[in-house]
Design a protein around this motif. Structure first.
Motif, short mmCIF file in Angstrom:
data_model
loop_
_atom_site.label_atom_id
_atom_site.label_comp_id
_atom_site.label_asym_id
_atom_site.label_seq_id
_atom_site.Cartn_x
_atom_site.Cartn_y
_atom_site.Cartn_z
N VAL A 156 0.83 -1.21 0.00
CA VAL A 156 0.00 0.00 0.00
C VAL A 156 0.86 1.25 0.00
O VAL A 156 0.62 2.18 -0.78
N ILE A 157 1.86 1.30 0.86
CA ILE A 157 2.68 2.51 0.94
C ILE A 157 3.47 2.71 -0.36
O ILE A 157 3.70 3.84 -0.81
N ARG A 158 3.87 1.61 -1.00
CA ARG A 158 4.54 1.73 -2.29
C ARG A 158 3.60 2.31 -3.34
O ARG A 158 4.00 3.14 -4.17
N GLN A 159 2.34 1.86 -3.33
CA GLN A 159 1.37 2.38 -4.28
C GLN A 159 1.12 3.86 -4.05
O GLN A 159 1.00 4.64 -5.00
N ILE A 160 1.04 4.27 -2.79
CA ILE A 160 0.82 5.68 -2.47
C ILE A 160 1.97 6.52 -3.00
O ILE A 160 1.77 7.57 -3.65
N LYS A 161 3.19 6.11 -2.74
CA LYS A 161 4.36 6.87 -3.19
C LYS A 161 4.42 6.91 -4.71
O LYS A 161 4.79 7.94 -5.30
N SER A 162 4.06 5.80 -5.36
CA SER A 162 4.07 5.77 -6.82
C SER A 162 3.04 6.72 -7.40
O SER A 162 3.31 7.45 -8.36
N LEU A 163 1.82 6.73 -6.81
CA LEU A 163 0.78 7.63 -7.31
C LEU A 163 1.14 9.10 -7.07
O LEU A 163 0.81 9.96 -7.88
N LEU A 164 1.80 9.38 -5.96
CA LEU A 164 2.19 10.76 -5.67
C LEU A 164 3.24 11.27 -6.66
O LEU A 164 3.30 12.46 -6.97
N VAL A 165 4.07 10.36 -7.16
CA VAL A 165 5.09 10.77 -8.14
C VAL A 165 4.43 11.23 -9.44
O VAL A 165 4.87 12.22 -10.06
N THR A 166 3.38 10.56 -9.86
CA THR A 166 2.73 10.88 -11.14
C THR A 166 1.45 11.69 -10.97
O THR A 166 0.75 11.94 -11.96
N ALA A 167 1.13 12.10 -9.75
CA ALA A 167 -0.11 12.83 -9.49
C ALA A 167 -0.05 14.23 -10.10
O ALA A 167 1.04 14.76 -10.36
N PRO A 168 -1.22 14.83 -10.34
CA PRO A 168 -1.23 16.23 -10.81
C PRO A 168 -0.44 17.13 -9.85
O PRO A 168 -0.35 16.85 -8.65
N GLU A 169 0.07 18.20 -10.39
CA GLU A 169 1.01 19.05 -9.64
C GLU A 169 0.48 19.52 -8.29
O GLU A 169 1.20 19.46 -7.29
N PRO A 170 -0.77 20.00 -8.17
CA PRO A 170 -1.25 20.45 -6.85
C PRO A 170 -1.20 19.35 -5.79
O PRO A 170 -0.84 19.61 -4.64
N ILE A 171 -1.57 18.12 -6.17
CA ILE A 171 -1.54 17.00 -5.21
C ILE A 171 -0.11 16.63 -4.87
O ILE A 171 0.24 16.41 -3.70
N ARG A 172 0.76 16.58 -5.88
CA ARG A 172 2.14 16.18 -5.65
C ARG A 172 2.86 17.17 -4.75
O ARG A 172 3.58 16.78 -3.82
N MET A 173 2.66 18.46 -5.00
CA MET A 173 3.36 19.49 -4.22
C MET A 173 2.81 19.61 -2.80
O MET A 173 3.52 20.00 -1.88
N ARG A 174 1.54 19.27 -2.63
CA ARG A 174 0.93 19.41 -1.30
C ARG A 174 1.62 18.53 -0.26
O ARG A 174 1.75 18.92 0.90
#
Length: 411
Positions: A156-174
């Motif tokens: 789960v934590i790996r999936q979260i980190k992976s999604l945050l890498v490719t997430a839209p900029e506002p989500i990633r920077m938050r």
């Protein structure tokens, strides 16, 4: 289907027989040999209680049962092993032959006769089967669930980190630069829009669901560890009270040894079972041993963790490691020697446990003396939180309990 080669052989209650069982999920196949090696017969029975009764009655119809060899006593043969043990039948674990040894082909009757022949030829060399009951079996099933929960949480934590890498900029920077714990807490509390609204909303929903799954798994793991703490404290109080042994490492070693640790012939056999026995790796002028990569790898992991804990906070272990390094031992060699020594200690803690000092009266003794927990901890060089856990029976430690009691009762 039943076949028999015993025609003309007189069946007698005085005749000793040996049986071998090839186990499967739905059926078991049993084959019987006389003590002279003559094939008496074989039969297939269902893997049910009624089938176990049929199997034992069939074997006894040929004579007195000397020994039954079973493949997979901890898997498909677990139920049959428990039944035969309840009927006071001696059983042994059959070591499954390698593929290269199966030159005569493979079938259920062939495998059953091979098991019987192995039980007849080398009964003393075959390992005693684990009983598969009692506190250790309770620990095993809970430990199995905990391991799967740990793996799921890591995924789960790996999936979260992976999604945050490719997430839209506002989500990633938050959440850029935030700790893992903060990210999980914040994501679980978010309220993104409907997934169909936008990529950002769908990503937010995915992250929120993963964060809540992480929290659920963490709660499940904590509950399992509390249950394991209680069971381990009852099953191996001497081990859990020894420095360096935690709840999970102790539970792992208990499962490896089984409910009947007396089946282990010596501390050397336990070390080999844990993959901690030295393997010669000498050649020419080089005289050395290497790490053992066999045995139960979970038990080897437990010994490794105990060694690391002791290297960090146990003076005796540090001095021992320093002496080994002074002799030219590498880091791997030092750990191998430590794990071998810990395996020896663990074996005696399992097979010959000593009484554990009582701790339920330590708090009362401290209050009678009129000292605070902080002052007591400073006086004996311990952490206040550690003494509090000791007084409440949360983390037993025989060495610390003895030192603490001596200080509390000193004039």
């Amino acid at each position: 289907m039943t076949t028999s080669l015993s025609e003309g052989v007189e069946s007698s209650a005085d005749l000793d027989v040996v049986a071998g069982v090839d186990t499967h999920a739905d059926t078991h196949h049993v084959a019987i040999l006389s003590v002279t090696g003559a094939r008496l017969g074989d039969r297939q029975v269902p893997a049910t209680v009624a089938g176990y009764e049929q199997l034992l009655s069939y074997v006894r119809s040929f004579g007195s049962v000397r020994l039954v060899g079973i493949e997979g006593t901890s898997s498909y043969g677990a139920g049959l092993s428990r039944y035969l043990r309840s009927q006071h039948v001696e059983i042994r674990e059959i070591v499954r032959p390698r593929r290269s040894q199966r030159r005569g082909g493979k079938s259920d009757p062939i495998d059953a006769y091979a098991a019987a022949q192995q039980a007849l030829a080398e009964p003393e060399a075959l390992p005693l089967a684990k009983t598969g009951d009692g506190l250790v079996e309770q620990i095993r099933v809970l430990l199995t669930v905990r391991r799967s929960a740990i793996k799921a949480r890591v995924a789960v934590i790996r999936q979260i980190k992976s999604l945050l890498v490719t997430a839209p900029e506002p989500i990633r920077m938050r959440w850029a630069g935030s700790s893992e714990r903060r990210v999980i807490e914040d994501l679980a509390a978010t309220r993104p829009g409907a997934p169909s609204a936008s990529v950002s909303a769908a990503t937010g929903q995915a992250l929120r669901r993963l964060a809540r799954r992480h929290q659920y798994l963490t709660s499940e793991i904590n509950e399992l560890e509390e249950d394991l703490r209680d069971l381990v404290g009852r099953a191996a109080p001497a081990m859990i009270a020894t420095k360096g042994y935690g709840v999970i490492t102790t539970a792992t070693l208990l499962v490896t040894a089984g409910s009947n640790p007396e089946r282990l012939r010596s501390e050397a056999s336990f070390a080999a079972l844990c993959g901690a026995s030295p393997i010669p790796a000498s050649s020419g002028k080089t005289n050395r041993f290497r790490l053992n990569r066999g045995g139960d790898r979970q038990a080897n992991w437990a010994l490794h963790q105990i060694a690391l804990v002791r290297l960090s906070n146990d003076r005796r272990t540090k001095d021992y490691a320093a002496r080994l390094r002074a002799k030219g031992k590498s880091k791997k060699d030092v750990l191998r020697c430590l794990k071998r020594a810990i395996a020896r200690e663990a074996f005696h803690l399992l097979v010959h446990p000593q009484p554990v000092p009582a701790t339920d009266d330590l708090r009362e003794l401290r209050l009678q003396r009129g000292v605070t927990l902080v002052r007591a901890a400073m006086s004996i060089g311990a952490e206040p939180a550690r003494l509090s856990e000791l007084e409440r029976g949360r983390r037993p430690n025989a060495e610390l309990a003895t030192t603490y009691r001596a200080w509390l009762t000193a004039a």
